[in-house]
Every structure is written in structure tokens, then in C-alpha cells.
Design a protein around this motif. Structure first.
Motif, PDB file in Angstrom:
ATOM      1  N   ALA A   1      26.467  -0.366 -40.800  1.00 56.55           N
ATOM      2  CA  ALA A   1      24.914   0.349 -40.381  1.00 56.55           C
ATOM      3  C   ALA A   1      24.677   0.684 -39.736  1.00 56.55           C
ATOM      4  N   ILE A   2      25.805   0.775 -38.592  1.00 61.70           N
ATOM      5  CA  ILE A   2      26.088   1.686 -36.810  1.00 61.70           C
ATOM      6  C   ILE A   2      26.328   2.891 -36.955  1.00 61.70           C
ATOM      7  N   ILE A   3      26.675   2.863 -38.216  1.00 63.49           N
ATOM      8  CA  ILE A   3      28.069   4.272 -38.948  1.00 63.49           C
ATOM      9  C   ILE A   3      26.935   4.710 -39.588  1.00 63.49           C
ATOM     10  N   SER A   4      26.142   4.324 -40.198  1.00 61.53           N
ATOM     11  CA  SER A   4      25.049   5.094 -41.588  1.00 61.53           C
ATOM     12  C   SER A   4      23.729   5.565 -40.522  1.00 61.53           C
ATOM     13  N   GLU A   5      23.178   4.632 -39.620  1.00 68.28           N
ATOM     14  CA  GLU A   5      22.033   5.705 -38.422  1.00 68.28           C
ATOM     15  C   GLU A   5      23.274   6.828 -37.754  1.00 68.28           C
ATOM     16  N   ALA A   6      24.249   6.982 -37.130  1.00 70.58           N
ATOM     17  CA  ALA A   6      24.549   7.899 -36.522  1.00 70.58           C
ATOM     18  C   ALA A   6      24.441   8.849 -37.645  1.00 70.58           C
ATOM     19  N   TRP A   7      25.196   8.966 -39.064  1.00 63.17           N
ATOM     20  CA  TRP A   7      25.285   9.625 -39.704  1.00 63.17           C
ATOM     21  C   TRP A   7      24.232  10.164 -40.229  1.00 63.17           C
ATOM     22  N   ALA A   8      22.677   9.553 -40.223  1.00 59.44           N
ATOM     23  CA  ALA A   8      21.567   9.850 -40.756  1.00 59.44           C
ATOM     24  C   ALA A   8      21.108  10.741 -39.609  1.00 59.44           C
ATOM     25  N   ARG A   9      20.857  10.547 -38.781  1.00 58.22           N
ATOM     26  CA  ARG A   9      20.035  10.826 -37.916  1.00 58.22           C
ATOM     27  C   ARG A   9      20.842  12.477 -36.968  1.00 58.22           C
ATOM     28  N   THR A  10      22.041  12.486 -37.816  1.00 57.52           N
ATOM     29  CA  THR A  10      22.744  13.638 -37.455  1.00 57.52           C
ATOM     30  C   THR A  10      22.861  14.540 -38.606  1.00 57.52           C
ATOM     31  N   GLY A  11      21.650  14.648 -39.479  1.00 58.59           N
ATOM     32  CA  GLY A  11      21.794  15.583 -40.270  1.00 58.59           C
ATOM     33  C   GLY A  11      22.710  14.864 -41.514  1.00 58.59           C
ATOM     34  N   GLN A  12      22.979  13.711 -41.505  1.00 62.02           N
ATOM     35  CA  GLN A  12      24.324  13.392 -42.973  1.00 62.02           C
ATOM     36  C   GLN A  12      23.218  12.175 -43.843  1.00 62.02           C
ATOM     37  N   ALA A  13      21.975  12.608 -44.030  1.00 59.57           N
ATOM     38  CA  ALA A  13      21.555  11.379 -44.737  1.00 59.57           C
ATOM     39  C   ALA A  13      21.944  11.316 -45.918  1.00 59.57           C
ATOM     40  N   LYS A  14      22.504  12.018 -46.741  1.00 55.50           N
ATOM     41  CA  LYS A  14      23.452  11.861 -48.476  1.00 55.50           C
ATOM     42  C   LYS A  14      24.587  10.936 -48.338  1.00 55.50           C
TER      43      LYS A  14
ATOM     44  N   GLY B   1      19.069   7.279 -27.849  1.00 53.51           N
ATOM     45  CA  GLY B   1      18.819   8.193 -28.537  1.00 53.51           C
ATOM     46  C   GLY B   1      19.458   9.297 -28.932  1.00 53.51           C
ATOM     47  N   GLU B   2      20.923   9.427 -28.416  1.00 49.03           N
ATOM     48  CA  GLU B   2      21.618  10.148 -28.133  1.00 49.03           C
ATOM     49  C   GLU B   2      22.603   9.844 -29.131  1.00 49.03           C
ATOM     50  N   ALA B   3      22.358  10.821 -30.434  1.00 45.87           N
ATOM     51  CA  ALA B   3      22.281  10.399 -31.559  1.00 45.87           C
ATOM     52  C   ALA B   3      24.009  10.979 -31.803  1.00 45.87           C
ATOM     53  N   ASP B   4      23.756  12.885 -31.699  1.00 40.87           N
ATOM     54  CA  ASP B   4      24.932  13.485 -31.264  1.00 40.87           C
ATOM     55  C   ASP B   4      26.384  12.863 -31.042  1.00 40.87           C
TER      56      ASP B   4
ATOM     57  N   LYS C   1      30.568  -8.394 -20.853  1.00 40.60           N
ATOM     58  CA  LYS C   1      30.408  -7.942 -20.238  1.00 40.60           C
ATOM     59  C   LYS C   1      28.918  -6.257 -20.630  1.00 40.60           C
ATOM     60  N   ALA C   2      29.382  -6.385 -21.238  1.00 42.68           N
ATOM     61  CA  ALA C   2      28.532  -5.061 -22.108  1.00 42.68           C
ATOM     62  C   ALA C   2      27.365  -5.710 -22.980  1.00 42.68           C
ATOM     63  N   GLN C   3      27.039  -6.755 -23.697  1.00 41.00           N
ATOM     64  CA  GLN C   3      26.344  -7.700 -24.284  1.00 41.00           C
ATOM     65  C   GLN C   3      25.539  -7.571 -23.064  1.00 41.00           C
ATOM     66  N   LEU C   4      25.812  -8.263 -22.037  1.00 36.79           N
ATOM     67  CA  LEU C   4      24.769  -9.358 -20.889  1.00 36.79           C
ATOM     68  C   LEU C   4      24.250  -7.620 -20.479  1.00 36.79           C
ATOM     69  N   LEU C   5      24.555  -7.777 -19.672  1.00 36.97           N
ATOM     70  CA  LEU C   5      24.012  -6.102 -19.343  1.00 36.97           C
ATOM     71  C   LEU C   5      23.073  -5.025 -20.417  1.00 36.97           C
ATOM     72  N   LEU C   6      23.110  -4.880 -21.146  1.00 38.65           N
ATOM     73  CA  LEU C   6      22.893  -4.685 -22.415  1.00 38.65           C
ATOM     74  C   LEU C   6      21.299  -4.986 -22.200  1.00 38.65           C
ATOM     75  N   HIS C   7      21.080  -6.220 -21.826  1.00 39.63           N
ATOM     76  CA  HIS C   7      19.635  -6.435 -21.250  1.00 39.63           C
ATOM     77  C   HIS C   7      18.504  -5.881 -20.675  1.00 39.63           C
ATOM     78  N   GLU C   8      19.656  -5.797 -19.350  1.00 40.32           N
ATOM     79  CA  GLU C   8      19.011  -4.853 -18.029  1.00 40.32           C
ATOM     80  C   GLU C   8      19.504  -3.374 -18.393  1.00 40.32           C
ATOM     81  N   ASP C   9      20.337  -2.685 -18.843  1.00 40.70           N
ATOM     82  CA  ASP C   9      20.521  -1.957 -18.476  1.00 40.70           C
ATOM     83  C   ASP C   9      21.828  -1.176 -19.397  1.00 40.70           C
ATOM     84  N   PRO C  10      20.971  -0.233 -20.719  1.00 39.08           N
ATOM     85  CA  PRO C  10      22.399   0.095 -21.821  1.00 39.08           C
ATOM     86  C   PRO C  10      23.487   0.982 -20.554  1.00 39.08           C
ATOM     87  N   ARG C  11      22.871   1.698 -19.894  1.00 41.04           N
ATOM     88  CA  ARG C  11      24.043   2.574 -18.934  1.00 41.04           C
ATOM     89  C   ARG C  11      25.025   2.403 -18.728  1.00 41.04           C
ATOM     90  N   LYS C  12      24.602   0.850 -18.273  1.00 38.33           N
ATOM     91  CA  LYS C  12      25.721   0.176 -17.070  1.00 38.33           C
ATOM     92  C   LYS C  12      26.842  -0.537 -17.979  1.00 38.33           C
TER      93      LYS C  12
END
Length: 172
Positions: free
Chosen positions: A155-168, A127-130, A83-94
Motif C-alpha cells: 500500500a505504501i509503495i503503491s501510494e508513493a508511485w501513484a503520487r509521483t506519476g506512476q499510477a499504472k 506531502g513529500e511524495a518524491d 520510538k518513532a511510532q510514539l513520536l508520530l503522534h506528536e511530531d512526524p518530523r521527530k
């Protein structure tokens, strides 16, 4: 599994005691139940996958969502992910709201990690990295053996860390 069960029954017959037959019977029933559960789970997962794969247009996605609502239990994690995958096309919040239906403390740890990763990915898209960082910090990669799933989560973990000041840490 068959040869192991056969050996167990041969030993029970050789022992010739009622308790040996009882143990062999209980083990047989447990294994049969486990195999039945695994086959049912695989069939259900395949049905969900086929629904998602066939849903390429907005109309097809609506039909697939309707089938997921009616043919699967509300607590079925495979259906919730679909359901989430299908809804992601239309509305990520849903889609995010649907994934939040999964109670992380009530499901197996690997499924909880997948849920956290999917939710974090949506937060990153919005855009909600925190919020993403809060979710990925609880993921334990050692629980995941499949290379693709592990790579996606990394990849998701690394992206979240990179966007919140944990690039190393993300690079490592």
C-alpha cells in the motif's frame, strides 16, 4: 531440533571417534546459541510491544519513550521503531529523524525494507511524495512472507508511485 541432535549424538557415539564428539558438541552449542538468541530477541520485542501498547496518553508516551531510551541499546531496531511510532503522534518530523538513525546498509535487508516503508509513509503523510518514492523504489517485497507486513508495504509503495506519476504501475 531435539530429535535431530539426538540422532547426531547417537551417530557420534556409534562412531566412537573424538572428532565425531567434537562435531556433535559444536553443532549442539551452535543450536543452543541460536535458540537462546531467538528467545532473547522475542522477549525484547515483546517488551517493546507492551510499552507501545500501554502508551495511550501523552504522559504514557513520554514514560514509554524514557524507558526505551534507558532500557534498550541505541542501535536496537525494535526500540527505534517503537520510538518513532510514539513520536508520530506528536511530531512526524521527530519520528522521521528517529527512523533515520537506522543505517540501512548495516541491518538485515527485511528490516531495511521495513524502515524504508515506515519512512516513506511519514513522507507521504507530510506531502513529500518524491522522498517517499526514492525510498520505496529500493524495497523488495519478495523478502517478506508475512501477509500483513507485505500488504502494508504494498500500500505504501503503491501510494508513493501513484503520487509521483506512476499510477499504472501502482495499480498493477
Amino acid at each position: 531440533v531435539g530429535p535431530i541432535l539426538a540422532i547426531g549424538w547417537i551417530l557420534a557415539i556409534l562412531a566412537g571417534r573424538w572428532w565425531a564428539y567434537l562435531i556433535a558438541g559444536i553443532v549442539t552449542l551452535l543450536i543452543a546459541g541460536g535458540i537462546g538468541w531467538a528467545l532473547r530477541f522475542a522477549k525484547k520485542t515483546q517488551q517493546v510491544s507492551q510499552l507501545v501498547t500501554a502508551a495511550e496518553t501523552p504522559e504514557a508516551r513520554k514514560e514509554a519513550l524514557a524507558k526505551l531510551e534507558t532500557e534498550f541499546k541505541k542501535s536496537d531496531t525494535a526500540a527505534i521503531f517503537a520510538k518513532a511510532q510514539l513520536l508520530l503522534h506528536e511530531d512526524p518530523r521527530k519520528a522521521l529523524a528517529v527512523l533515520e538513525e537506522i543505517k540501512l546498509d548495516k541491518v538485515m535487508p527485511p528490516i531495511a525494507d521495513e524502515t524504508r516503508a515506515q519512512r516513506a509513509m511519514i513522507h507521504l503523510l507530510l506531502g513529500e511524495a518524491d522522498q517517499a518514492r526514492h525510498l520505496v523504489d529500493a524495497i523488495e517485497l519478495s523478502r517478506h512472507q508475512q501477509a500483513k507486513a507485505r500488504a502494508t508495504m504494498t500500500a505504501i509503495i503503491s501510494e508513493a508511485w501513484a503520487r509521483t506519476g506512476q499510477a499504472k504501475k501502482a495499480l498493477d
